[in-house]
Design a protein around this motif. Sequence first.
Motif, PDB file in Angstrom:
ATOM      1  N   VAL A 190      28.767 -48.127  47.461  1.00 24.08           N
ATOM      2  CA  VAL A 190      27.809 -47.480  46.493  1.00 24.08           C
ATOM      3  C   VAL A 190      28.842 -46.428  45.962  1.00 24.08           C
ATOM      4  N   LYS A 191      28.269 -45.874  44.704  1.00 25.70           N
ATOM      5  CA  LYS A 191      29.283 -44.864  44.119  1.00 25.70           C
ATOM      6  C   LYS A 191      28.344 -44.069  43.286  1.00 25.70           C
ATOM      7  N   TRP A 192      28.453 -42.682  43.342  1.00 30.21           N
ATOM      8  CA  TRP A 192      27.613 -41.983  42.451  1.00 30.21           C
ATOM      9  C   TRP A 192      28.572 -40.836  42.333  1.00 30.21           C
ATOM     10  N   GLN A 193      28.471 -40.266  40.791  1.00 30.57           N
ATOM     11  CA  GLN A 193      28.834 -38.896  40.442  1.00 30.57           C
ATOM     12  C   GLN A 193      27.883 -38.061  40.273  1.00 30.57           C
ATOM     13  N   SER A 194      27.854 -36.777  40.581  1.00 25.68           N
ATOM     14  CA  SER A 194      26.733 -35.820  40.648  1.00 25.68           C
ATOM     15  C   SER A 194      27.400 -34.440  40.249  1.00 25.68           C
ATOM     16  N   PRO A 195      26.695 -33.767  39.047  1.00 21.16           N
ATOM     17  CA  PRO A 195      27.101 -32.609  38.624  1.00 21.16           C
ATOM     18  C   PRO A 195      27.251 -31.284  39.317  1.00 21.16           C
ATOM     19  N   SER A 196      27.698 -30.256  38.991  1.00 21.01           N
ATOM     20  CA  SER A 196      27.290 -28.964  39.416  1.00 21.01           C
ATOM     21  C   SER A 196      26.157 -28.560  38.905  1.00 21.01           C
ATOM     22  N   ASN A 197      25.571 -27.398  39.007  1.00 18.71           N
ATOM     23  CA  ASN A 197      24.723 -26.571  38.209  1.00 18.71           C
ATOM     24  C   ASN A 197      24.986 -25.254  38.299  1.00 18.71           C
ATOM     25  N   ILE A 198      24.506 -24.475  37.143  1.00 17.39           N
ATOM     26  CA  ILE A 198      24.637 -22.976  37.045  1.00 17.39           C
ATOM     27  C   ILE A 198      23.196 -22.502  37.087  1.00 17.39           C
ATOM     28  N   ALA A 199      22.903 -21.615  37.882  1.00 19.66           N
ATOM     29  CA  ALA A 199      21.567 -20.717  38.194  1.00 19.66           C
ATOM     30  C   ALA A 199      21.651 -19.763  37.057  1.00 19.66           C
ATOM     31  N   LEU A 200      20.307 -19.625  36.380  1.00 20.79           N
ATOM     32  CA  LEU A 200      20.056 -18.527  35.493  1.00 20.79           C
ATOM     33  C   LEU A 200      19.303 -17.503  36.292  1.00 20.79           C
ATOM     34  N   VAL A 201      18.357 -17.973  36.941  1.00 21.65           N
ATOM     35  CA  VAL A 201      17.418 -17.320  37.970  1.00 21.65           C
ATOM     36  C   VAL A 201      18.060 -17.508  39.227  1.00 21.65           C
TER      37      VAL A 201
ATOM     38  N   PHE B  43      20.701 -24.976  34.672  1.00 27.16           N
ATOM     39  CA  PHE B  43      21.228 -25.585  33.848  1.00 27.16           C
ATOM     40  C   PHE B  43      22.003 -26.625  34.609  1.00 27.16           C
ATOM     41  N   THR B  44      21.766 -27.995  34.528  1.00 28.12           N
ATOM     42  CA  THR B  44      22.628 -29.081  35.034  1.00 28.12           C
ATOM     43  C   THR B  44      23.684 -29.277  34.061  1.00 28.12           C
ATOM     44  N   LEU B  45      24.998 -29.014  34.544  1.00 30.98           N
ATOM     45  CA  LEU B  45      26.157 -29.261  34.010  1.00 30.98           C
ATOM     46  C   LEU B  45      26.740 -30.804  33.728  1.00 30.98           C
ATOM     47  N   SER B  46      27.726 -31.079  32.829  1.00 26.24           N
ATOM     48  CA  SER B  46      28.224 -32.372  32.685  1.00 26.24           C
ATOM     49  C   SER B  46      29.733 -32.592  33.112  1.00 26.24           C
ATOM     50  N   GLN B  47      30.510 -31.847  32.914  1.00 19.54           N
ATOM     51  CA  GLN B  47      31.761 -31.863  33.255  1.00 19.54           C
ATOM     52  C   GLN B  47      32.361 -31.533  34.604  1.00 19.54           C
ATOM     53  N   CYS B  48      31.563 -30.695  35.173  1.00 16.31           N
ATOM     54  CA  CYS B  48      32.153 -30.422  36.654  1.00 16.31           C
ATOM     55  C   CYS B  48      31.322 -31.348  37.554  1.00 16.31           C
ATOM     56  N   ARG B  49      32.018 -32.382  38.093  1.00 11.16           N
ATOM     57  CA  ARG B  49      31.098 -33.382  38.732  1.00 11.16           C
ATOM     58  C   ARG B  49      32.018 -34.032  40.101  1.00 11.16           C
ATOM     59  N   THR B  50      31.171 -34.422  41.180  1.00  6.39           N
ATOM     60  CA  THR B  50      31.922 -34.866  42.059  1.00  6.39           C
ATOM     61  C   THR B  50      31.478 -36.413  42.195  1.00  6.39           C
ATOM     62  N   GLU B  51      32.716 -37.090  42.347  1.00  3.81           N
ATOM     63  CA  GLU B  51      32.458 -38.613  42.514  1.00  3.81           C
ATOM     64  C   GLU B  51      32.634 -39.025  43.958  1.00  3.81           C
ATOM     65  N   THR B  52      31.696 -39.646  44.482  1.00  7.96           N
ATOM     66  CA  THR B  52      31.504 -40.127  45.959  1.00  7.96           C
ATOM     67  C   THR B  52      31.337 -41.752  45.925  1.00  7.96           C
ATOM     68  N   SER B  53      32.230 -42.210  46.631  1.00  9.68           N
ATOM     69  CA  SER B  53      32.001 -43.787  47.194  1.00  9.68           C
ATOM     70  C   SER B  53      31.883 -43.938  48.583  1.00  9.68           C
TER      71      SER B  53
ATOM     72  N   ASP C 285      23.173 -34.788  31.642  1.00  6.92           N
ATOM     73  CA  ASP C 285      22.233 -35.603  31.975  1.00  6.92           C
ATOM     74  C   ASP C 285      22.001 -35.825  33.366  1.00  6.92           C
ATOM     75  N   GLY C 286      22.769 -35.041  34.175  1.00 11.22           N
ATOM     76  CA  GLY C 286      22.598 -35.345  35.718  1.00 11.22           C
ATOM     77  C   GLY C 286      23.357 -36.458  36.296  1.00 11.22           C
ATOM     78  N   PRO C 287      23.160 -36.902  37.327  1.00  7.84           N
ATOM     79  CA  PRO C 287      23.908 -38.102  38.102  1.00  7.84           C
ATOM     80  C   PRO C 287      24.048 -39.198  37.446  1.00  7.84           C
ATOM     81  N   SER C 288      25.037 -39.873  37.760  1.00  6.71           N
ATOM     82  CA  SER C 288      25.347 -41.121  37.275  1.00  6.71           C
ATOM     83  C   SER C 288      25.783 -42.286  38.418  1.00  6.71           C
ATOM     84  N   SER C 289      25.557 -43.558  38.446  1.00  6.54           N
ATOM     85  CA  SER C 289      26.165 -44.538  39.209  1.00  6.54           C
ATOM     86  C   SER C 289      26.675 -45.691  38.508  1.00  6.54           C
ATOM     87  N   ASN C 290      27.846 -45.904  38.755  1.00  4.01           N
ATOM     88  CA  ASN C 290      28.370 -47.009  37.892  1.00  4.01           C
ATOM     89  C   ASN C 290      28.140 -48.523  38.604  1.00  4.01           C
ATOM     90  N   HIS C 291      26.954 -48.970  39.026  1.00  2.00           N
ATOM     91  CA  HIS C 291      26.737 -50.213  39.366  1.00  2.00           C
ATOM     92  C   HIS C 291      25.272 -50.570  38.853  1.00  2.00           C
TER      93      HIS C 291
END
Length: 357
Positions: free
Chosen positions: A22-33, A51-61, A351-357
């Motif tokens: 299984v493989k997922w990418q999930s983003p970092s987020n930046i707290a406002l409060v 805010f959920t971010l889009s570029q700073c992500r971790t990909e884990t399989s 847009d949050g996490p994504s998985s490519n399967h």
Amino acid sequence: MENKWINDAFDGELPESFHGGVKWQSPSNIALVKYWGKKGVQLPQNPSISFTLSQCRTETSVFYEKSDRFGLSFYFDGKPNPAFQKKVESFLLSQIDSFPFLKQLDLRINSRNTFPHSSGIASSASSMSALVLCLLDMERMAKGTDSIDKQKASYFSRLASGSACRSVLPTMALWGQTDAVAESSDEYAVSLEDDIAPVFKTYHDSILVVSDAQKEVSSRAGHALMESNPYAATRYEQARAHVTDLLTVLKTGDLEGFMQITEAEAMQLHALMMCSNPSFILMKPNTLRIIRAVCEFREETDIPVCFTLDAGPNVHVLYPDRHAVLVERFIMDELERFCSGSLWIADRVGDGPSSNH
Ligand code: PMV
């Protein structure tokens, strides 16, 4: 409190042939409060909004295979990483009652970040949420069900690393109980996607990397110091009020209100650090130079750009997409010189996490 998913735990015998990936990418987020101070088992002292971010992500399989006992090998960037392995192993073992099928699996985990290693950007939100999504995906395979429950993903991400619970949701998330949002909970984050003015979905977060050094005080230690902070009770009350006010601001699209609350939160987080015993300072001289330059630029141009800070020296510069050209020019001309190795990351709401399967 016992989690509501424990009764759903898959405890059957896995077939001998059970294996896969299984493989997922999930983003970092930046707290406002900000969430700063915890109670019980990884529960927040006050609600937080990010805010959920889009570029700073971790990909884990995760490659899994039937075994007669739980086994784990963990690789980061293709190399064995004993420190991360220990952290991941202790989290998974702590959740074995909720995921008993793990006792029948040998796991090989590969993880990498999509942002530069040495950016000093906290990656536990992205890495722990990616890990939990892989865990729920393996459970889904074991049970033969169709989809993953996002609330469950947020719940277990929270147990792995508090703020990670907000990363599983798109656009913006609220974690922590507040009377202003009926479905809010201390145990998981809820999406604010449908409760915000369109302008906030276009927000950029340019992350100015002031220092790439390891943090001098971990957020775990910072949260613990709130227990003896003389301003703790006032802080939690103020954060609650900020959440209520920010929810209105987000709905109405009030950019002035947004900037005011966001910057007050950043300053308060760092003021709390300075008032802890022992006190500590995570800002650097260039953090202050950037903050001053951002405020001057806003005054001169009337562009609604503001800053926030994480538990570290880097500055997150926030602005709507319609001002991106001018703000990015300003960053390159005036702020890049304060960044370590001129590094800044052009991130934005995602847009949050994504998985490519
Ligand atoms: O989730 P933790 O334990 O890494 O704490 C996060 C703390 C802040 O980043 C400073 C604030 C937040 O709400 O993300």
